[in-house]
Design an enzyme around this catalytic site. Structure first.
Site, mmCIF file in Angstrom:
data_model
loop_
_atom_site.group_PDB
_atom_site.id
_atom_site.type_symbol
_atom_site.label_atom_id
_atom_site.label_comp_id
_atom_site.label_asym_id
_atom_site.label_seq_id
_atom_site.Cartn_x
_atom_site.Cartn_y
_atom_site.Cartn_z
ATOM 1 N N ARG A 59 113.511 13.137 -7.384
ATOM 2 C CA ARG A 59 112.125 12.641 -7.340
ATOM 3 C C ARG A 59 111.133 13.764 -7.667
ATOM 4 N NH1 ARG A 59 109.103 12.526 -2.968
ATOM 5 N NH2 ARG A 59 110.777 11.992 -1.558
ATOM 6 N N TYR A 112 94.830 -2.992 -21.879
ATOM 7 C CA TYR A 112 96.020 -3.680 -21.387
ATOM 8 C C TYR A 112 95.638 -4.462 -20.124
ATOM 9 C CZ TYR A 112 100.902 -4.150 -19.998
ATOM 10 O OH TYR A 112 102.122 -4.643 -19.640
ATOM 11 N N ASP A 184 94.651 5.986 -23.212
ATOM 12 C CA ASP A 184 95.939 5.298 -23.317
ATOM 13 C C ASP A 184 96.277 5.257 -24.811
ATOM 14 O OD1 ASP A 184 98.013 3.458 -23.572
ATOM 15 O OD2 ASP A 184 97.300 2.179 -21.934
ATOM 16 N N LYS A 209 107.086 1.287 -25.065
ATOM 17 C CA LYS A 209 106.671 0.795 -26.379
ATOM 18 C C LYS A 209 107.156 1.735 -27.490
ATOM 19 C CE LYS A 209 104.743 -2.083 -23.568
ATOM 20 N NZ LYS A 209 103.368 -1.968 -23.138
#
Ligand code: PLP
Length: 406
Positions: A59, A112, A184, A209
């Site tokens: 993590r 988005y 973004d 994407k």
């Protein structure tokens, strides 16, 4: 031989983030482990105290994740990157790191869908206010700035209207007001647009994407410019836990190697298809940054290297006609998401942007008849013939409807 930093983008795609390893493997191994053994009690204590560099727990850091992060940081021209479990985890990491109760965000109206929802629900609950505005007009950004504005959040090209905001101009305004700019960059990828070079402070992606490019990973990434921001963001990501895992990082890193060549083909196909659609009698309107008819065509020319692989258009006949179209394509698959090698088609109003609500959709220019295509790397001719047969079906249905109404 050029220095590493002078290599062309396509060379960087193939080689970035790849370090020497024990056996000389050309492809670095996947460290599919949750934790790392300490050499001694003192070694463990020293790692935790930050006196020595090394891995503790996945993590916090993992070599496979780090290799992918370093590759993307290099492609974006940033300092370091943070791999996240999804694009939304990346966006949340950025907001949670940069904002406190009482702060304000200026955000592009066309973003988005879930980004809008995150700001309007969870961030709002924690006391962060947002003004959504059409950031294609920099005057709107200036008007929306408040004394407590900390972040100007821009998605360009915006989803799904493909409107283009001027990163350089917006960064100037934001910086004059002591706010940071977050971009973004999912729709363009660093192959076509590098926001940090245009003045932005933070760039993020849905790795799902174009960066991964093969529709088999959900992931996100945040790229920052300096050590201080990196440390601040890393603390938040360590504590909230939305990290990517080693195997997905490996897949993304593999996908990056073909990023330059894929983006070239996505763009070449999309340009051909857009030019064809623009002339088709059943197409009412079309948005593609590579068409001169695009309202922000000039800004695009300055800002990106090529117009990318996304097209949105409206067919004649409204929402019903749109449904017939997306139900009739065969090579294009009816699915949300984008940026993979396969072409996908979807209907924003009932799918990706449904959660925004109709008023916010219309304010962002997302009409009910809008259809979005993520153009893949198949043959452009095959894709055009698929759209052609689907548009012929739309025409038939409309004719039939007109007859029954008459
Ligand atoms: C998909 C997408 C996101 C969200 O990414 P996930 O990986 O689905 O969480 C954010 N921004 C843009 C522009 C996207 O297309």
């Amino acid at each position: 031989m050029k220095h590493d930093e002078d290599l062309d983008f396509s060379s960087k795609c193939v080689h970035s983030g790849i370090e020497e390893n024990e056996f000389g493997a050309v492809v670095p191994p996947i460290y599919q482990t949750s934790t790392f053994k300490f050499k001694s009690a003192d070694h463990g204590a020293s790692l935790f105290a930050g006196k020595e560099k090394g891995y503790i727990y996945t993590r916090l850091a993992n070599p496979t994740i780090e290799a992918m992060e370093n590759a993307i940081a290099e492609l974006e021209g940033g300092y370091k990157a943070l791999g996240c479990a999804s694009g939304m985890a990346a966006i949340h990491t950025v907001f949670a790191s940069m904002l406190s109760a009482g702060d304000h965000v200026v955000c592009s109206a066309a973003v988005y869908g879930p980004t809008t929802t995150l700001l309007n629900t969870i961030m709002k609950k924690f006391g962060v206010g947002t003004t959504f505005t059409d950031t294609t007009d920099v005057g709107n950004v200036l008007n929306a700035m408040k004394p407590n504005t900390k972040v100007v959040y821009v998605e360009t090209p915006g989803n799904p209207t493909l409107c283009i905001s001027d990163i350089e101009e917006i960064s100037k305004i934001a910086h004059e007001h002591n706010a940071k700019v977050v971009v973004d960059n999912t729709f363009m990828s660093p192959a076509l647009q590098t926001p940090l070079a245009l003045g932005a402070d933070v760039v993020l992606h849905s790795l799902t994407k174009f960066l991964n490019g093969h529709a088999d990973v959900v992931g996100g990434i945040v790229v920052v410019k300096d050590e201080e921001t990196y440390t601040q963001f890393r603390k938040v990501l360590n504590q909230t836990g939305g990290v990517i895992d080693p195997f997905n990082s490996f897949l993304v890193h593999r996908g990056l190697k073909t990023l330059a060549i894929r983006m070239e083909k996505h763009t070449e196909n999309a340009q051909k298809i857009a030019e064809w659609l623009e002339k088709h009698p059943m197409v009412k309107s079309i948005r593609y940054p590579g068409l001169k008819s695009h309202p922000n065509y000039e800004v695009g020319l300055r800002q990106h290297k090529a117009p990318g692989g996304m097209i949105t258009f409206e067919v004649e006949g409204g929402i019903e006609a749109g449904k017939v179209l997306i139900g009739s394509v065969k090579l294009c698959q009816l699915a949300v998401s984008l940026g993979g090698v396969e072409s996908l088609i979807e209907h924003p109003a009932s799918m990706t942007h449904f959660s925004m609500g109709k008023d916010a959709r219309l304010a962002a220019g997302i009409t009910d008849g809008l259809v979005r295509i993520s153009v893949g790397i198949e043959s452009a001719d095959d894709l055009i013939s698929d759209l052609d047969q689907a548009l012929a079906k739309v025409k038939e249905v409309i004719r039939h409807l007109e007859k029954t109404e008459a």
